[in-house]
Scaffold this active site. Structure first.
Site, PDB file in Angstrom:
ATOM      1  CB  ALA A   1      53.471 -22.086 -21.798  1.00  0.00           C
TER       2      ALA A   1
ATOM      3  N   GLY B   1      54.998 -19.636 -17.345  1.00  0.00           N
ATOM      4  CA  GLY B   1      56.136 -20.508 -17.619  1.00  0.00           C
ATOM      5  C   GLY B   1      57.454 -19.773 -17.610  1.00  0.00           C
TER       6      GLY B   1
ATOM      7  CD  GLU C   1      55.250 -22.756 -14.120  1.00  0.00           C
ATOM      8  OE1 GLU C   1      54.970 -22.551 -15.329  1.00  0.00           O
ATOM      9  OE2 GLU C   1      54.635 -23.575 -13.428  1.00  0.00           O
TER      10      GLU C   1
ATOM     11  CD  GLU D   1      50.792 -19.979 -14.899  1.00  0.00           C
ATOM     12  OE1 GLU D   1      50.612 -19.123 -14.014  1.00  0.00           O
ATOM     13  OE2 GLU D   1      51.924 -20.389 -15.210  1.00  0.00           O
TER      14      GLU D   1
END
Ligand code: T1G
Length: 698
Positions: free
Chosen positions: A63, A104, A107, A127
């Site tokens: 992200a 992300g 993911e 993360e």
């Protein structure tokens, strides 16, 4: 601005190519463009399957961290919504992964039905290093692909997984040496004609069964992986979220993961760790060193000195793939140095972190010599000899005569004047400091000491080669102790008086470990060896009542079985009544009335002076920015990452409060180490921040 998502077609297969330089972070504009593109291909009857690939050097690497704590982070379509769209896609979806599919990005890929990868790709959920946990389903999907045990280890450590292991573990379905997108299209076409609907990761439960049947074993693994994460919240939440994947229905576990993410992303620890993430990268931006100051090519490194530092430095370069010529004064010293290196690699082989074959390859990258002339083909030569200016003079005058034109000459000195050393050569522009931290093959920090005449491209070269060998480079100016050791001196300045006035070594060390340091100053002194400081004090004509007395008794610390503490098992510090008696006696001799000291006083008399010295360093331009100082301390001295470094922490502690307390101790003791720097006083008065202060390193 490049087109964030382009759709190309290969027959009935759509290829969606994401493009958001430099690392394809999943920013809001990219999410919106991907949602639109997915809707387009969903409606297109002529499309039978979809490949998701990325332009540039890497697949989505996470992200967009810069969006956190802003409305963009939660603006629809969120990453979570995109992943649900992918998971419910009627047509097979295939992620084509190269570079680093992190956070992300991984993911997103796990939202696809299939994942194929380039053989050099890496995967990870880092993360936790940002004080977070995977917040887009990673804690619930990864266990379904690689099993809960491996998922727990990967998520709590944040460490990357290579393509080979990813294939073996079931994280990816195929790995290719080249032609990634072409192979992905063929893979997608096969999936589209398989005659059965693709299975979403959320519906794959087969790898959870064993752990569900033995939660006690899983909990034992949790306890083990959390051992090193003391004081940090994120690792615990990571483990809890993976456990939820075992004990809760998918959607419930997803809700719990989201709750943990929101709690962590709003918390101080994550803000501190994200501060350090960007600080480490900001440190590579140096005034006066521009993009056109290209790094010089470093194909071979010379190291002068095969002692503890020379050996560790040599290993750092070889570990980074750069061959080393290591020079010692005698065959015997050279043999000893190379023997230590061989033993160090042997320990890694014993631990399973290095194969015998890799060890042999690395050992073959060392060339030992006792003849300076053999350094003539080196592009960079690092001196790691005795910390005495006369010895440095002799080494650099010799190096200047044999090193090829354009070779960079670096000193590993930890506090001597780099400008003085540069004067021993005819090439001061090619001279700088490269200050490694012991053990040099382990510690990440590399202080790059910029001399007044050091050329910009020499700085650029040191940064580039430092990053290549896995170090965290920080450019600092010339002063006694540069940034780290100068501030360490301020932090430890009152070590003796705290004991004489009433504290015990164990009490002070506990204040430090409660704060989050790996250990306190006295245990650290015992580990490093008290005789080092003793020798320095004697050379400077200084004394330390307790430290000198311990050394006069041969109590040098762990290596002699006793120092401030006793070490009955050779490692674990045990308070020694004899040392306590020595402290009381020395206090009596000095007419000091001992008293109880609070933990608060100990913090004010150790960490506040350290912040004050950091402010002076900033004021003098020895550090370019305050976040560089934080980077030094987080990577070279174990400053707790959950507090973001001394300067980041100081601002949360309150600069006005720090100045008020420094004034108090300055008034009580008259010691300069407490005298607030003008910058610190000014910022405290104006409510300003260290981040407002930027200076070119001297
Ligand atoms: N967001 C924003 N900027 C980023 C970024 C990111 N995720 N990653 C890198 N950058 C910037 C970086 O600051 C630098 O900027 C430039 O890109 C090049 O980076 C929901 C919540 C991918 C291995 O933690 O590990 O996904 O200095 O110098 O050495 O669950 O960047 O040029 O201005 O590091 O080639 C999880 C972080 C995010 C990966 C490339 N992902 N990035 O290394 O380049 S949280 C990560 C890296 C998340 C989800 C959660 C590395 C890299 P500038 P660089 P590099």
């Amino acid at each position: 601005m490049t087109e964030p998502v382009t759709i190309t077609r290969d027959g009935d297969i759509a290829v969606l190519t994401l493009d958001n330089p430099p690392v394809n972070a999943m920013s809001f504009h990219l999410r919106a463009a991907l949602a639109t593109a997915l809707e387009t291909v969903r409606q297109d009857e002529g499309i039978a399957a979809v490949v998701i690939a990325c332009a540039g050097r890497t697949f989505v690497s996470g992200a967009d961290i810069t969006e956190f704590n802003t409305p963009k982070a939660v603006a629809s379509p969120t990453l979570r919504e995109l992943i649900v769209t992918l998971e419910n896609f009627a047509k097979p979806t295939v992620a084509a992964i190269h570079g680093t599919a992190f956070g992300g990005g991984l993911e997103l890929a796990m939202g696809c039905h299939f994942r194929v990868a380039d053989s050099r790709a890496q995967f990870g959920l880092p993360e936790v290093k940002l004080g977070l946990l995977p917040g887009a389903g990673g804690t619930v999907r990864l266990p379904r692909l690689i099993g809960p045990q491996k998922a727990l280890a990967a998520i709590v450590s944040g460490n990357p997984i290579g393509a080979k292991a990813a294939l073996a573990d079931g994280l990816v379905d195929a790995v290719y040496e080249d032609g990634l997108v072409e192979h992905a299209v063929a893979f997608a076409r096969k999936a589209a004609t398989a005659g059965k609907p693709p299975v979403a990761v959320r519906d794959r439960e087969e790898k959870l069964a064993a752990a569900r049947a033995d939660l006690a074993a899983f909990d034992a693994q949790v306890a083990d992986v959390l051992k090193k994460s003391k004081g940090l919240d994120a690792p615990k939440r990571c483990a809890e979220a993976v456990r939820n994947a075992l004990t809760m229905p998918f959607d419930e576990a997803l809700v719990a993961e989201r709750r943990f993410f929101v709690e962590l992303v709003e918390g101080d620890q994550s803000k501190a760790q994200r501060h350090l993430f960007f600080a480490e990268r900001e440190a590579n931006k140096v005034p006066g060193v521009g993009k056109d100051d290209r790094p010089r090519r470093i194909a071979r490194v010379g190291v002068v000195g095969a002692g503890t530092m020379g050996g560790g430095i040599s290993m750092s370069f070889v570990n980074g793939g750069i061959p080393v010529t290591i020079l010692e004064m005698s065959e015997e010293a050279l043999k000893r140095g190379l023997g230590v290196i061989d033993r160090n690699y042997g320990i890694s082989v014993g631990r399973g972190s290095l194969t015998e074959e890799a060890k042999a390859k690395r050992m073959a990258m060392f060339k030992g010599t006792t003849d300076y002339a053999d350094l003539a083909d080196c592009d960079l030569i690092v001196e790691a000899v005795f910390e005495e200016m006369g010895v440095k003079k002799q080494v650099f005058e010799t190096l200047d005569g044999i090193a090829r034109p354009g070779a960079i000459l670096a000193t590993n000195t930890s506090y001597l004047d780099v400008n003085e050393i540069a004067k021993f050569t005819s090439r001061p522009a090619d001279v700088l400091g490269m200050h490694f931290f012991s053990p040099a093959n382990v510690m990440k920090l590399l202080e790059i000491v910029r001399g007044s005449k050091t050329a910009p491209d020499v700085i650029a070269t040191a940064i580039a080669v430092g990053r290549q060998i896995g170090k965290v480079p920080v450019v600092v100016g010339v002063c006694h102790g540069f940034v780290g050791n100068r501030m360490l001196g301020a932090r430890n300045a009152e070590s003796e008086d705290l004991l004489l006035e009433g504290a015990t070594p164990a009490q002070v060390d506990k204040v430090f470990t409660d704060f989050g340091w790996p250990m306190g100053p006295y245990q650290m002194g015992d580990l490093a060896g008290l005789d080092i400081g003793w020798r320095t004090r004697k050379s400077l004509g200084r004394t330390a009542a307790i430290g000198d007395a311990l050394c006069e008794q041969g109590r040098f610390g762990q290596k002699t079985g006793k120092g401030y503490y006793l070490y009955p098992d050779g490692r674990t510090p045990v308070p020694d009544p004899e040392v306590q008696a020595l402290i009381v006696e020395k206090a009596r001799e000095r007419g000091i009335d001992r008293r109880d000291l609070s933990a608060t006083e100990i913090v004010e008399r150790t960490m506040y002076p350290m912040v004050n010295e950091g402010a002076k360093i900033l004021e003098e331009g020895i550090a370019i920015r305050s976040s560089d100082i934080d980077t030094v301390w987080a990577n070279g001295y174990g400053f707790p990452v959950g507090k973001g470094g001394p300067m980041f922490w100081a601002e949360r502690e309150g600069l006005a409060k720090i100045v008020e307390r420094l004034d108090h101790w300055y008034g009580r003791t008259g010691k300069e180490v407490y005298n607030p720097s003008p910058l610190l006083r000014r910022l405290a008065a104006s409510g300003g921040s260290f981040a407002d202060v930027r200076k070119a390193a001297a």
